[in-house]
Design a protein around this motif. Structure first.
Motif, PDB file in Angstrom:
ATOM      1  N   UNK A   1     -53.195  26.477  -5.138  1.00  0.00           N
ATOM      2  CA  UNK A   1     -52.452  26.190  -4.041  1.00  0.00           C
ATOM      3  C   UNK A   1     -52.000  27.743  -3.259  1.00  0.00           C
ATOM      4  N   UNK A   2     -51.436  28.636  -3.970  1.00  0.00           N
ATOM      5  CA  UNK A   2     -50.930  29.757  -3.385  1.00  0.00           C
ATOM      6  C   UNK A   2     -51.901  30.782  -2.665  1.00  0.00           C
TER       7      UNK A   2
ATOM      8  N   UNK B   1     -45.996  30.348  -0.647  1.00  0.00           N
ATOM      9  CA  UNK B   1     -46.234  31.078   0.614  1.00  0.00           C
ATOM     10  C   UNK B   1     -46.609  29.915   1.515  1.00  0.00           C
ATOM     11  N   UNK B   2     -46.209  28.583   1.356  1.00  0.00           N
ATOM     12  CA  UNK B   2     -46.494  27.512   2.533  1.00  0.00           C
ATOM     13  C   UNK B   2     -45.497  27.474   3.635  1.00  0.00           C
ATOM     14  N   UNK B   3     -45.753  27.561   4.605  1.00  0.00           N
ATOM     15  CA  UNK B   3     -44.781  27.381   5.649  1.00  0.00           C
ATOM     16  C   UNK B   3     -44.564  25.937   5.886  1.00  0.00           C
ATOM     17  N   UNK B   4     -43.506  25.625   6.721  1.00  0.00           N
ATOM     18  CA  UNK B   4     -42.748  24.348   6.976  1.00  0.00           C
ATOM     19  C   UNK B   4     -43.733  23.144   6.938  1.00  0.00           C
TER      20      UNK B   4
ATOM     21  N   UNK C   1     -51.543  34.876  -6.883  1.00  0.00           N
ATOM     22  CA  UNK C   1     -51.747  35.725  -5.874  1.00  0.00           C
ATOM     23  C   UNK C   1     -51.333  36.996  -6.051  1.00  0.00           C
TER      24      UNK C   1
ATOM     25  N   UNK D   1     -38.785  33.430   2.352  1.00  0.00           N
ATOM     26  CA  UNK D   1     -39.536  33.128   0.841  1.00  0.00           C
ATOM     27  C   UNK D   1     -41.103  33.616   0.864  1.00  0.00           C
ATOM     28  N   UNK D   2     -41.653  32.596   1.876  1.00  0.00           N
ATOM     29  CA  UNK D   2     -42.956  32.723   2.093  1.00  0.00           C
ATOM     30  C   UNK D   2     -43.715  33.961   2.092  1.00  0.00           C
ATOM     31  N   UNK D   3     -42.884  35.029   2.549  1.00  0.00           N
ATOM     32  CA  UNK D   3     -43.517  36.142   3.093  1.00  0.00           C
ATOM     33  C   UNK D   3     -43.160  37.364   1.976  1.00  0.00           C
TER      34      UNK D   3
ATOM     35  N   UNK E   1     -46.819  23.123   6.468  1.00  0.00           N
ATOM     36  CA  UNK E   1     -47.841  23.026   5.094  1.00  0.00           C
ATOM     37  C   UNK E   1     -46.865  22.176   4.030  1.00  0.00           C
ATOM     38  N   UNK E   2     -45.830  22.741   3.809  1.00  0.00           N
ATOM     39  CA  UNK E   2     -44.948  22.031   2.833  1.00  0.00           C
ATOM     40  C   UNK E   2     -44.713  20.615   3.167  1.00  0.00           C
TER      41      UNK E   2
ATOM     42  N   UNK F   1     -52.947  28.522   0.494  1.00  0.00           N
ATOM     43  CA  UNK F   1     -51.721  28.924   1.746  1.00  0.00           C
ATOM     44  C   UNK F   1     -52.223  30.349   2.686  1.00  0.00           C
ATOM     45  N   UNK F   2     -52.893  31.348   1.656  1.00  0.00           N
ATOM     46  CA  UNK F   2     -53.387  32.356   2.499  1.00  0.00           C
ATOM     47  C   UNK F   2     -54.742  32.414   2.858  1.00  0.00           C
TER      48      UNK F   2
END
Lengths: 297, 357
Positions: B97-98, A197-200, B149, B71-73, A202-203, B101-102
């Protein structure tokens, strides 16, 4: 097989090393120590090579010299202006070159050209670009309604002109090294981060950057040392002058001036020792800080 | 959550990686994508993950079309073949980590991580870096990271291929238990039919980007759709013969070997076809009683049975026999066929010919 540490083996080893060692000692190691020694010559006959007195006078005079202090200031401004900007721009361009774009190799070569071109040629071209009346840069600025800037004549702009040129010149090498670093980062980490779930952005900051941090560290050390030693760009860009009103007088230019123009060997040596100590100190600080942000595998 | 794949195609340059694949996967099901390497199973998985984009077709998670969802969503968990643990983070940070990110508060995410550390028995590893872990341990961490998650779908890309044989069997049992415990819809990619048979609710067999069969493991084994599936499923290869109808029986193509009349094969429309006989469906008997005669070439012990390799003319065949009547190399043996378990296939297309019992 047992290796004997006998005198005979030592001598055989020395013979292998000798050719490289002779050149290294003559042109690198001897001058370093000689310069260190010369910086302490207080009274000296240059023609007969007789030293009457050793002391710290050169260093004291150095720090009393306004021009030296100016050279120090200018060099620091230059380094701060060039190194971070060059690295940030290089990372950006390297990231673009690492993505799926057309004509990747062509772009890679274009960016690398400045690195393989001689500094003199580059500085000559930039002199024309910066020309206040016929220069390309002022022409483009005029298109968006900005009055001509006296890039190489106005002391307020000359340092900026020098910094722009130097950033442009260092990009090629930095991009190449960072690109190599990026290509060594396995695509799977990026994929895993997408899944997580990391956006660009953050990646990049959380995954890619830490993984290329050893490369960034290497580039930052080499750029920093290179920038402290800036000379050729100044010399050609301002036509054998340290810029208008000494506005681009850098450390190495100062050393050159003392040595080749004023024949003040003691002062020149002392200045180069000071430059060496500054670079050493900053590199050491970088190594200490690097422990916090550089991740080695 | 149920997944619907609708007419998916994907080309890489000139290669058709996935060719018009349509499948529906039920909520809470564990489905294996099985096939030889290059059959398009991993590509399909990556399309489901959104890491590849399909050229044609639709994907639905539940009722939501996710074609254009990044993919992220997609809210999926995935375990990669090489685990892809972030090498610069500790085990705990990898797992967190996941959630980070949330932007989930640290306290809540730690509680969740602790639960998974317990469940996967990796608590004592939490401060280590991935390069200090064994393959099996990395595997567990990767599963924990994929599950933290609470994804709607869990995707696993050949997760066991880097483990040694014993660990592989243990781990697949644990994955199965974990999946049933959590009730999460799981897609598992493998090229190992043994693994697929033991772990899956249903298996999807692919070859050259095309779906071959999608069914329960037992069903695929007993009732393969085509020659490819029949050959691919089963540890010991199935025996294939090419038969031609004669006036009062059959002959094996390109040999002088004949078979007596087998009524159920008589009704097949084709004059020439293939039959498949699994090794356990041969029965060894005396030369006089057998409808086929073979010469033993090799006797191997395989668990409780012996695996006999024998030749009929220049055809190599395999069958199982109990160790009690163990023939020796170069012995002549007679063979009977359990006719109700014979499989028949079209000689040209490989499609199954249905046999009326």
């Amino acid at each position: 097989m047992k290796r004997e540490h006998s005198l005979k083996n030592f001598l055989i080893g020395m013979i292998y090393l000798l050719p490289a060692l002779v050149i290294l000692v003559t042109f690198q190691i001897y001058p370093i120590f000689k310069a260190l020694l010369m910086s302490f010559y207080t009274k000296y006959n240059y023609f007969k090579h007789i030293v009457f007195e050793y002391g710290f006078d050169n260093y004291i005079n150095l720090f009393k010299d306004e021009k030296f202090i100016l050279a120090l200031q200018n060099t620091f401004i230059f380094v701060i202006g060039v190194v971070p900007a060059s690295i940030i721009i290089s990372i950006f361009i390297a990231t673009l070159l690492n993505s799926k774009i057309q004509f990747k190799n062509l772009f890679r070569n274009i960016y690398f050209l400045p690195f393989v071109t001689s500094t003199t040629a580059i500085a000559m071209v930039w002199r024309w670009i910066y020309h206040s009346q016929y220069g390309l840069l002022n022409y483009f600025l005029s298109l968006i309604g900005i009055d001509p800037i006296q890039w190489l004549i106005d002391p307020n702009w000359s340092m900026i002109a020098l910094i722009i040129l130097s950033i442009w010149k260092t990009l090629g090498y930095n991009i190449l090294i960072i690109l190599t670093g990026l290509q060594n980062v396995d695509e799977q980490y990026n994929n895993a981060a997408k899944i997580d779930g990391a956006k660009a952005w953050k990646r990049f900051t959380r995954i890619t950057f830490p993984l290329i941090s050893p490369t960034i560290f290497f580039v930052s050390i080499t750029s920093l040392i290179g920038s402290f030693k800036v000379f050729g760009e100044v010399y050609i860009l301002f036509d054998k002058m340290p810029g208008p009103l000494n506005s681009c007088l850098t450390m190495v230019y100062y050393i050159y001036d003392k040595l080749a123009v004023k024949y003040s060997y003691g002062m020149a040596s002392a200045a180069s020792v000071v430059l060496f100590l500054i670079i050493l100190a900053i590199t050491l600080i970088q190594f200490i800080i690097s422990k916090k942000w550089v991740h080695y595998k | 959550m149920n997944i619907k794949i609708e007419n998916i195609s994907k080309n890489f340059k000139n290669i058709k990686a996935v060719d018009d694949l349509s499948v529906e996967i039920n909520d809470g099901e564990l489905v294996t994508f099985l096939g030889p390497s290059g059959c398009g199973k991993s590509t399909t998985l990556f399309i489901l993950a959104g890491l590849y984009t399909q050229d044609h077709g639709n994907i639905f998670f539940g009722n939501v079309k996710v074609n254009d969802l990044e993919t992220e969503k997609r809210n999926i968990g995935m375990v990669f073949q090489n685990y892809a643990l972030y090498p610069h983070m500790t085990v705990l940070k990898n797992i967190l980590f996941p959630l980070e990110m949330q932007k989930i508060p640290k306290k809540d995410s730690l509680a969740k991580a602790n639960e998974l550390l317990e469940l996967l028995k990796i608590r004592e590893l939490q401060d280590r870096k991935p390069n200090q872990l064994s393959g099996g341990q990395q595997q567990r961490v990767a599963i924990a990271r994929a599950l933290i998650k609470s994804p709607q779908v869990l995707l696993m890309d050949e997760p066991l291929s880097n483990l040694d044989a014993k660990l592989r069997v243990e781990t697949r049992e644990e994955i199965k238990k974990l999946q049933q415990h959590l009730g999460i819809t799981t897609i598992f990619v493998t090229h190992d039919q043994d693994e697929a048979a033991s772990i899956s609710d249903r298996i999807l067999i692919m070859n050259n980007g095309k779906l071959q069969q999608f069914d329960k493991p037992r069903q695929i084994y007993n009732n393969p759709n085509n020659l490819f599936t029949a050959k691919f499923m089963g540890n010991t290869p199935i025996n294939i013969f090419s038969l031609r109808k004669n006036l009062n029986g059959f002959s094996i193509t390109d040999t002088s070997i004949t078979l007596p009349e087998i009524p159920i094969l008589r009704d097949l429309g084709e004059p020439e076809f293939l039959i498949g006989i699994r090794p356990e469906h041969f029965e060894i008997c005396t030369v006089e009683d057998g409808i086929l005669v073979g010469i033993v070439e090799l006797v191997e012990m395989q668990g409780k049975d012996n695996l006999i390799t024998f030749s009929i003319g220049n055809l190599k065949c395999r069958c199982f026999s109990s160790p009690k009547l163990s023939p020796k190399t170069n012995d002549k043996i007679g063979l009977k066929i359990k006719s109700e378990s014979i499989l028949a296939f079209n000689k040209n297309t490989g499609d199954k010919l249905s046999i009326k019992m």
